[in-house]
Design a protein around this motif. Structure first.
Motif, short mmCIF file in Angstrom:
data_model
loop_
_atom_site.label_atom_id
_atom_site.label_comp_id
_atom_site.label_asym_id
_atom_site.label_seq_id
_atom_site.Cartn_x
_atom_site.Cartn_y
_atom_site.Cartn_z
N LEU A 140 -10.54 8.00 8.93
CA LEU A 140 -9.66 7.65 7.82
C LEU A 140 -8.43 6.91 8.33
N LYS A 141 -7.94 6.01 7.50
CA LYS A 141 -6.74 5.22 7.81
C LYS A 141 -5.80 5.32 6.61
N PRO A 142 -4.49 5.41 6.84
CA PRO A 142 -3.58 5.37 5.69
C PRO A 142 -3.80 4.08 4.89
N ASP A 143 -3.71 4.18 3.58
CA ASP A 143 -3.99 3.01 2.74
C ASP A 143 -2.75 2.14 2.57
N PHE A 144 -2.11 1.84 3.71
CA PHE A 144 -1.05 0.83 3.71
C PHE A 144 -1.39 -0.19 4.79
N ILE A 145 -0.78 -1.37 4.69
CA ILE A 145 -1.19 -2.44 5.59
C ILE A 145 -0.59 -2.26 6.98
N PHE A 146 -1.40 -2.55 7.97
CA PHE A 146 -0.99 -2.58 9.37
C PHE A 146 -0.73 -4.04 9.75
N PHE A 147 -0.06 -4.23 10.89
CA PHE A 147 0.06 -5.58 11.42
C PHE A 147 -1.34 -6.11 11.69
N GLY A 148 -1.61 -7.30 11.19
CA GLY A 148 -2.93 -7.88 11.34
C GLY A 148 -3.78 -7.75 10.09
N GLY B 186 0.82 -1.20 0.00
CA GLY B 186 0.00 0.00 0.00
C GLY B 186 0.85 1.25 0.00
N THR B 187 0.24 2.40 0.32
CA THR B 187 0.96 3.66 0.24
C THR B 187 0.41 4.68 1.24
N SER B 188 1.30 5.54 1.71
CA SER B 188 0.88 6.66 2.56
C SER B 188 0.28 7.78 1.72
N GLY B 189 0.35 7.65 0.43
CA GLY B 189 -0.18 8.67 -0.47
C GLY B 189 -1.69 8.61 -0.67
N ARG B 190 -2.34 7.65 -0.03
CA ARG B 190 -3.81 7.56 -0.07
C ARG B 190 -4.34 7.32 1.34
N LEU B 191 -5.59 7.71 1.53
CA LEU B 191 -6.30 7.44 2.77
C LEU B 191 -7.55 6.65 2.45
N LYS B 192 -7.96 5.80 3.37
CA LYS B 192 -9.15 4.97 3.16
C LYS B 192 -10.09 5.11 4.35
N CYS B 193 -11.38 5.31 4.05
CA CYS B 193 -12.37 5.46 5.11
C CYS B 193 -12.70 4.09 5.70
N THR B 194 -12.64 3.99 7.02
CA THR B 194 -12.93 2.73 7.69
C THR B 194 -14.43 2.46 7.77
N ARG B 195 -15.24 3.46 7.40
CA ARG B 195 -16.70 3.26 7.43
C ARG B 195 -17.25 2.98 6.03
N CYS B 196 -17.04 3.88 5.09
CA CYS B 196 -17.65 3.72 3.76
C CYS B 196 -16.71 3.10 2.74
N GLY B 197 -15.41 2.99 3.08
CA GLY B 197 -14.45 2.34 2.18
C GLY B 197 -13.91 3.24 1.09
N LYS B 198 -14.30 4.50 1.07
CA LYS B 198 -13.83 5.42 0.03
C LYS B 198 -12.32 5.62 0.15
N VAL B 199 -11.62 5.59 -1.00
CA VAL B 199 -10.17 5.81 -1.03
C VAL B 199 -9.92 7.16 -1.68
N ILE B 200 -9.12 7.99 -1.03
CA ILE B 200 -8.87 9.35 -1.51
C ILE B 200 -7.39 9.66 -1.46
#
Length: 253
Positions: A160-168, A125-139
């Motif tokens: 919003l969460k950074p669109d890169f993978i976290f542990f888990g 993934g990348t820090s250059g995008r954010l993803k909504c943890t509720r609606c799933g929108k990627v911006i």
């Protein structure tokens, strides 16, 4: 290795790339170290200064404000100052010239994008995008989102969460499938700045070797690949070797 031996290996690598049908690069933390971004692991790595638990998915949902405070400090205040180095720029130039068809990167810093590469598979993934943890929108990331922590989705108000993978979290299936496909079709596979220790990303070069690709490795020190699958080992920094590799390709073309 003598200078003569290195020059010979560089020329062999250049000829392989020049005559290849499909060349893929696989980059790791080492290429971004040259831009001032430390690796996660090792004595000088980020996890020697920060608790890796800050990137645990459960911790994020338990306390997104605290997690985002660390994320902002590490990935946007610190990493955000980094610029592409000659290694990133050389890969973009190789793609533009038709010598390179794709970059698979384990890095989340978006430096390949900034350098001008276009066909990039971001395995983690990348820090250059954010993803909504509720609606799933990627911006696309914008600094204005960090005025409030945690940042909120402007569509639904979700966190919003950074669109890169976290542990888990699992590897994004599209990135994984695209990486395996690149390993399947590449006849030359460049390994750049990675030790080969992070799974499952570390399996991708092995897949390329299994499917018959010639493996060219650029690393300051031998990796888990060097004595196992690497055909040509060019020891050194990507920012120094890749410009020389391009020059060698142009000389013999």
């Amino acid at each position: 290795m003598t200078l003569s031996d290195f020059s010979s290996h560089l020329e062999k690598a250049a000829r392989l790339i020049l005559h290849a049908t499909h060349t893929t690069a696989f980059t790791g933390a080492g290429i971004s170290v040259e831009s001032g971004i430390p690796p996660f692991r090792g004595r000088e790595g980020l996890w020697s200064r920060y608790d890796p638990g800050c990137l645990d998915l459960d911790a994020f949902y338990r306390d997104p404000t605290q997690t985002w405070t660390l994320i902002k400090e590490i990935f946007y205040d610190f990493f955000g100052r980094a610029k592409p180095n000659p290694g990133h720029i050389s890969l973009a130039e190789m793609e533009k010239a038709g010598y390179l068809q794709a970059v698979i990167t384990q890095n989340i810093d978006s430096l390949h994008h900034q350098a001008g590469s276009r066909n990039i598979i971001e395995f983690h993934g990348t820090s250059g995008r954010l993803k909504c943890t509720r609606c799933g929108k990627v911006i696309p990331f914008e600094p204005s989102y960090l005025k409030q922590l945690p940042p909120l989705c402007r569509s639904c108000g979700g966190i919003l969460k950074p669109d890169f993978i976290f542990f888990g979290e699992a590897i994004p299936y599209k990135a994984y499938d695209a990486s395996i496909e690149e390993a399947r079709i590449a006849d030359v596979f460049l390994i750049i700045g990675t030790t080969g220790e992070v799974v499952p990303a570390s399996s991708v070069p092995w897949q390329a070797k299994t499917h018959g690709a010639a493996i060219i490795e650029i690393n300051p020190e031998p990796s888990a690949y060097t004595h196992a699958i690497t055909d040509i080992y060019l020891q050194g920094k990507a920012g120094e070797i890749l410009p020389d590799l391009i020059q060698s390709i142009e000389v013999i073309s």
